[in-house]
Design a protein around this motif. Structure first.
Motif, short mmCIF file in Angstrom:
data_model
loop_
_atom_site.label_atom_id
_atom_site.label_comp_id
_atom_site.label_asym_id
_atom_site.label_seq_id
_atom_site.Cartn_x
_atom_site.Cartn_y
_atom_site.Cartn_z
N ALA A 117 0.83 -1.21 0.00
CA ALA A 117 0.00 0.00 0.00
C ALA A 117 0.86 1.26 0.00
CB ALA A 117 -0.93 0.00 1.22
N ALA A 118 1.93 1.26 0.79
CA ALA A 118 2.80 2.43 0.88
C ALA A 118 3.54 2.68 -0.43
CB ALA A 118 3.80 2.26 2.03
N LEU A 119 4.04 1.62 -1.05
CA LEU A 119 4.73 1.78 -2.33
C LEU A 119 3.77 2.23 -3.43
CD1 LEU A 119 7.24 -1.21 -2.30
CD2 LEU A 119 7.81 1.23 -2.28
N SER A 120 2.55 1.74 -3.39
CA SER A 120 1.54 2.18 -4.36
C SER A 120 1.24 3.66 -4.17
CB SER A 120 0.25 1.37 -4.20
OG SER A 120 0.45 0.02 -4.56
N LEU A 121 1.19 4.11 -2.93
CA LEU A 121 0.88 5.50 -2.63
C LEU A 121 1.90 6.44 -3.24
CD1 LEU A 121 -1.11 7.29 -0.98
CD2 LEU A 121 0.51 7.14 0.90
N VAL A 122 3.17 6.03 -3.28
CA VAL A 122 4.23 6.89 -3.84
C VAL A 122 4.53 6.54 -5.30
CG1 VAL A 122 5.24 7.29 -1.56
CG2 VAL A 122 6.12 5.42 -2.98
N GLY A 123 3.70 5.69 -5.89
CA GLY A 123 3.84 5.39 -7.31
C GLY A 123 4.97 4.46 -7.66
N LEU A 124 5.36 3.57 -6.74
CA LEU A 124 6.50 2.68 -7.00
C LEU A 124 6.16 1.20 -6.76
CD1 LEU A 124 9.55 4.60 -5.48
CD2 LEU A 124 9.01 4.28 -7.89
N ALA A 125 4.91 0.84 -6.93
CA ALA A 125 4.51 -0.55 -6.70
C ALA A 125 5.32 -1.51 -7.56
CB ALA A 125 3.02 -0.72 -6.97
N GLU A 126 5.65 -1.09 -8.79
CA GLU A 126 6.35 -1.98 -9.71
C GLU A 126 7.86 -2.06 -9.42
OE1 GLU A 126 7.08 2.03 -11.27
OE2 GLU A 126 5.38 1.00 -10.34
#
Length: 231
Positions: free
Chosen positions: A129-138
């Motif tokens: 969730a945190a990585l998705s929030l900052v746009g780095l899920a991938e």
């Protein structure tokens, strides 16, 4: 929107002993920061900006005076109590990211949760969730060396947010970034303040960065002057 007082410093003094000399950083300093505020702190080198962040984050303790956070005293806590308090209430963002080079982005973000009682599944969910929030899920499996400076700082922001702290303390968070990337990071901080209600205190030497805050305080010779207030 700002609310009731989250942080209150009352008559805070901070002194360091160096050899036979006593160096006074603050002498009866007062400061109130409402919940949901975004404060930029500026001032010359040696004015005590980093010391202030350390006091607000419970890394350092005042020589005299009191520090209250959300109605409870912080300056009277033991080292163990402070560690637990920081893990749940404070996120730190630094100029040079402070990522572990041997850990992936996901593992770097997860680090603060190792001080909590969350199980592996909950830690994994929060990291995603945190990585998705900052746009780095991938980029979860990428290492710091495989990312740009801006991406590394986004990982650092995700790490700061992982425990859903009320307070974010930022020490020159864009000092190592070019203007375009710095503005992207600052826009993200402003969004976290406006949309998620995070209280942010940011030390910066950059007047352009300070414009993203709701207000700017100038720290010099252990005293504050308020320079700017943004509605």
């Amino acid at each position: 929107m700002t609310g009731q007082t989250l942080i209150h410093l009352q008559d805070v003094s901070k002194r360091f002993v160096k050899g036979k000399d006593t160096i006074t950083i603050f002498d009866h300093l007062g400061l109130s920061i409402p919940a949901g505020d975004f404060v930029a702190v500026m001032g010359p080198s040696g004015s005590g900006k980093t010391t202030l962040l350390n006091l607000l984050g419970g890394i350092d303790q005042p020589t005299e005076g009191s520090i209250t956070f959300d109605g409870g005293r912080v300056d009277t806590l033991t080292e163990g109590q402070l560690a637990r308090w920081r893990a749940h209430n404070v996120g730190f963002i630094f100029q040079f990211y402070n990522l572990m080079p041997t850990l992936s982005a996901a593992r770097n973000v997860e680090l603060p949760l190792l001080l909590t009682s969350f199980g592996r599944a909950e830690r994994k969910r929060r990291v995603e969730a945190a990585l998705s929030l900052v746009g780095l899920a991938e980029r979860a499996d990428h290492y710091p060396r495989e990312m740009s400076g801006g991406q590394q700082q986004r990982v650092a922001i995700a790490r700061a947010l992982i425990s859903d702290p009320k307070l974010l303390l930022c020490d020159e968070p864009t000092g190592d970034l070019d203007r375009t990337t710095a503005d992207e990071i600052l826009a993200m901080l402003r969004l976290l303040n406006q949309e998620m209600g995070k209280t942010i205190v940011m030390v910066t030497h950059d007047p352009e960065a300070a414009k993203y805050a709701r207000r700017t305080l100038h720290l010099d010779k252990g005293r504050f002057t308020e320079r700017e207030l943004v509605a």
